[in-house]
Design an enzyme around this catalytic site. Structure first.
Site, PDB file in Angstrom:
ATOM      1  CB  CYS A 174      13.819  19.709 -51.338  1.00  0.00           C
ATOM      2  SG  CYS A 174      14.237  19.831 -53.079  1.00  0.00           S
ATOM      3  CB  CYS A 203      11.197  20.107 -54.177  1.00  0.00           C
ATOM      4  SG  CYS A 203      12.621  19.053 -54.007  1.00  0.00           S
ATOM      5  CG  ASP A 204       8.798  21.800 -51.574  1.00  0.00           C
ATOM      6  OD1 ASP A 204       8.125  21.326 -52.511  1.00  0.00           O
ATOM      7  OD2 ASP A 204       9.250  21.110 -50.647  1.00  0.00           O
TER       8      ASP A 204
END
Ligand code: NDP
Length: 306
Positions: free
Chosen positions: A131, A134-135
């Site tokens: 993701c 997200c990261d």
């Protein structure tokens, strides 16, 4: 006893909740710990009608939820752990807690797939991710790789260019599966480098990802490339583990629905969204099928004399 329990809270589940609550069915939504589904890890959604300037995925899901709440949907932020659809009323468990329902709408969606490398598991959260939203921000001015050739891989690669020094897309064939517009954006991006006919075969490092091994599947040559992060973007798996043996699934694990409906193999259990759709998998198609599921459930309950 609930009239309708909706399992899963992406666009399909939340649309089903809006329709079911407006039909006075007072649905209980067991939304899952990853409430909101895949759009929670998406950035700009530019193809959801009604938002000409685009909207962020989490914001769109927030609006869906507010709309479902407005009409009386109740939410439980837990995961369903077991179901029994063998008799009426249907039984569902959240750990030890049991729920009974006359009808159920399944909208548990799909989750990211991984390659299955030992090292991929070992470095998960330490340089390996599925993701970018997200990261991605952890990889400022670093080198990252994206594995895959579909729209997800293109989206991840383009998003990562906001942070990374260089993005390397690793694809096993010599052409992308992604839509032309997304593929062209990737091919023309100055920060993106593409390794065609290539497979990620290992991830190396001490505490975090430091290098990757990539095999050219035409020449069989293996090269070691310095790399700080690896994003796996090779598609998704339907979230149907708890329904195995309870309703009919296809060989890939997607719930089978009767043509032009959301009826599953069990009367009174309906399925909507990515959990039953390996083909379109869009927020708008998921939402559309969520609406269908609520209408199907409402009509079915009515025919049962409820
Ligand atoms: P896809 O199934 O479309 O693509 C998966 C990609 O991963 C393919 O290129 C495939 O290779 C590759 N792949 C699969 N398994 C492996 C493996 N074991 N090793 C190496 N590579 C592998 O999945 P996506 O998640 O990209 O997209 C799913 C659907 O969602 C599509 O319909 C897509 O259009 C849609 N989508 C739309 C978006 C948008 O419009 N903004 C954004 C994201 C997704 P190969 O090509 O060789 O099969």
């Amino acid at each position: 006893m609930e009239k309708v329990i909706i399992i899963g809270s992406g666009p399909a589940g939340l649309t089903a909740a809006i329709y079911a609550s407006r039909a006075n069915l007072s649905p209980l939504m067991i939304e899952g710990f990853e409430a909101g589904g895949q759009l929670m890890t998406t950035t700009d959604v530019e193809n959801y009608p009604g938002f000409p300037e685009g909207i962020m995925g989490p914001e769109l899901m927030h609006l869906f939820k507010k709309q479902a709440e407005r009409f009386g949907t109740r939410f439980l932020t837990k995961n369903v752990t077991k179901v029994d659809f063998s008799q009426q009323p249907f039984r569902l468990w959240v750990g030890e807690e049991e729920f009974k329902a006359q009808s159920v709408i399944i909208s548990t969606g799909a989750s990211a797939k991984y390659l299955g490398l030992e090292s991929e598991k070992a470095f998960l959260g330490r340089g390996v991710s599925a993701c970018a939203t997200c990261d991605g921000a952890f990889f400022k001015n670093m080198n990252v790789a994206v594995v895959g050739g579909g729209d997800t891989a293109m989206e991840e690669a383009l998003f990562l260019t906001r942070f990374a020094k260089q993005v390397t897309v690793i694809h096993r064939r010599d052409a992308f599966r992604a839509s032309k517009i997304m593929a062209d954006k990737v091919k023309n991006h100055e920060k993106i480098n593409i390794l065609w006919n290539s497979e990620l075969v290992d991830i190396l490092g001490k505490d975090n990802v430091e290098r990757i091994k990539v095999k050219n599947n035409k020449t069989e040559e293996i090269s070691e490339i310095p790399m700080d992060g690896v994003f796996i973007a090779i598609g998704h798996k339907p979230n149907t583990d708890i329904f195995q043996g309870q309703i009919e699934l296809n060989p890939q694990g997607y719930i089978l629905t009767k043509p032009h409906s959301t009826w599953t193999s069990v009367e009174g259990v309906f399925a909507a969204g990515d959990v039953q759709d390996p083909t379109y998998r869009q927020a708008i198609t998921a939402a559309g099928s969520g609406c269908m599921a609520a209408i199907d459930a409402e009509r079915w309950l009515e025919n049962q004399g409820q």
